[in-house]
Design an enzyme around this catalytic site. Sequence first.
Site, PDB file in Angstrom:
ATOM      1  N   LYS A  12      12.062  -8.225  22.606  1.00 15.31           N
ATOM      2  CA  LYS A  12      13.087  -8.930  21.927  1.00 15.31           C
ATOM      3  C   LYS A  12      13.219 -10.214  22.047  1.00 15.31           C
ATOM      4  CE  LYS A  12      15.920  -6.241  20.175  1.00 15.31           C
ATOM      5  NZ  LYS A  12      15.347  -5.327  18.744  1.00 15.31           N
ATOM      6  N   THR A  57      12.496  -2.326  22.194  1.00 19.69           N
ATOM      7  CA  THR A  57      12.840  -3.685  22.127  1.00 19.69           C
ATOM      8  C   THR A  57      14.296  -3.658  22.316  1.00 19.69           C
ATOM      9  OG1 THR A  57      12.870  -4.306  19.940  1.00 19.69           O
ATOM     10  CG2 THR A  57      10.768  -4.501  21.155  1.00 19.69           C
ATOM     11  N   ARG A 175      10.148 -53.147  19.126  1.00 23.61           N
ATOM     12  CA  ARG A 175      10.469 -52.016  18.151  1.00 23.61           C
ATOM     13  C   ARG A 175      11.826 -51.055  18.902  1.00 23.61           C
ATOM     14  NH1 ARG A 175       5.785 -47.351  17.508  1.00 23.61           N
ATOM     15  NH2 ARG A 175       5.612 -46.949  19.886  1.00 23.61           N
ATOM     16  N   GLN A 222       2.289 -42.596  23.433  1.00 22.43           N
ATOM     17  CA  GLN A 222       1.231 -41.900  24.080  1.00 22.43           C
ATOM     18  C   GLN A 222       1.368 -42.501  25.656  1.00 22.43           C
ATOM     19  OE1 GLN A 222       0.795 -43.114  21.022  1.00 22.43           O
ATOM     20  NE2 GLN A 222      -0.901 -41.977  20.084  1.00 22.43           N
ATOM     21  N   HIS A 250      10.852 -42.405  13.823  1.00 23.97           N
ATOM     22  CA  HIS A 250      10.917 -43.789  13.600  1.00 23.97           C
ATOM     23  C   HIS A 250      11.896 -44.288  13.059  1.00 23.97           C
ATOM     24  CE1 HIS A 250       6.642 -42.876  13.705  1.00 23.97           C
ATOM     25  NE2 HIS A 250       6.640 -41.793  12.805  1.00 23.97           N
TER      26      HIS A 250
HETATM   27  O1  LIG Z   1       3.629 -45.161  19.714  1.00 18.54           O
HETATM   28  C1  LIG Z   1       2.892 -44.771  18.924  1.00 18.54           C
HETATM   29  N1  LIG Z   1       1.938 -44.168  18.624  1.00 18.54           N
HETATM   30  C2  LIG Z   1       1.134 -43.932  17.691  1.00 18.54           C
HETATM   31  O2  LIG Z   1      -0.013 -43.127  17.440  1.00 18.54           O
HETATM   32  C3  LIG Z   1       1.805 -44.377  16.358  1.00 18.54           C
HETATM   33  N2  LIG Z   1       1.305 -44.283  14.906  1.00 18.54           N
HETATM   34  C4  LIG Z   1       2.134 -45.056  14.289  1.00 18.54           C
HETATM   35  O3  LIG Z   1       2.165 -45.059  12.929  1.00 18.54           O
HETATM   36  N3  LIG Z   1       3.065 -45.425  15.132  1.00 18.54           N
HETATM   37  C5  LIG Z   1       3.002 -45.158  16.184  1.00 18.54           C
HETATM   38  N4  LIG Z   1       3.471 -45.328  17.525  1.00 18.54           N
END
Ligand SMILES: O=c1[nH]c(=O)c2[nH]c(=O)[nH]c2[nH]1
Length: 299
Positions: A12, A57, A175, A222, A250
Amino acid sequence: MGISLGPNQYGKAEVRLVTVRRDGPVHHLRDLTVSTALSGDLAATHLTGDNSAVLTTDAQKNTVYAFAKQQDVGEIEDFALRLGRHFVATQEAITGARITVAEHAWERIPVDGDPHDHAFSRSGGESRTTTVTVHADRAWVVSGVDGLTVLKSGGSEFHSFPRDEYTTLAETDDRILATAVTARWRYDGDPADRDVDWAKNHQEIRRTLLQAFATKHSLSLQQTLYTMGEAVLLARPEVAEVRLSLPNKHHFLVDLSPFGLENHNEVFYAADRPYGLIEGTAVRDEAEEPGPARTDAVL
Ligand SMILES: O=c1[nH]c(=O)c2[nH]c(=O)[nH]c2[nH]1
């Protein structure tokens, strides 16, 4: 042509469970979403419709509610382990149980500065999660957090990426970096063999993730992701692996030049989609293999 039944499980999904424990006038509220998934010798129902091994379930859902009544839910990991062990111990055909619990936090509403006894407000969109996998001889626990939304308005750059004919993104050394963290940390070993303080671990891992996000000067999301996972592994020896899924929320600078205005990184358009989705894992070298605890797989 040979065809056979492949991996399968059933249960479930998303049983909504709210409990109120009354401590005199003070009420304690818990709000959980619980999913069960059982596996084992279930060939008969798939191949011939013989349901003699199929714990419904519906019964699985009822068990969730009955267990919540019979014993205080406690930590979600303990609740999930109790449920999983019950299904494996009581159903002959069932050799595996996977129980996933998400806890949605409520806070007491402050009234004249005092937390109210029985009025609550939902705190953000964040959930604490766990998935336990139970077999007859051992269990695995993967806990985590969903929807931990964070933003930093400084200390984030993104540049030096390749530019092909479709690349238009401007390089930036300043940013906004914002994301809603989904994290999963897998505990090493069988929970029966060690006494893990689930609540304390959750709190400390959450704090570690937040601190890493805040303090790492970011050259990419990343890099921030790996730093967050690594920080958890450095702080918590009982954790084998940390998986992170980070949507890049973004924030685009608004072009104010049509209005004769300059925009010095002050006014942004917060886009909700599309978003970059950065996913990755930090793994301890000597950690045991995830085995059936691989919750990133469907089964
Ligand atoms: O930190 C980021 N990694 C990306 O792979 C990526 N690609 C993107 O357009 N902006 C960002 N910013």
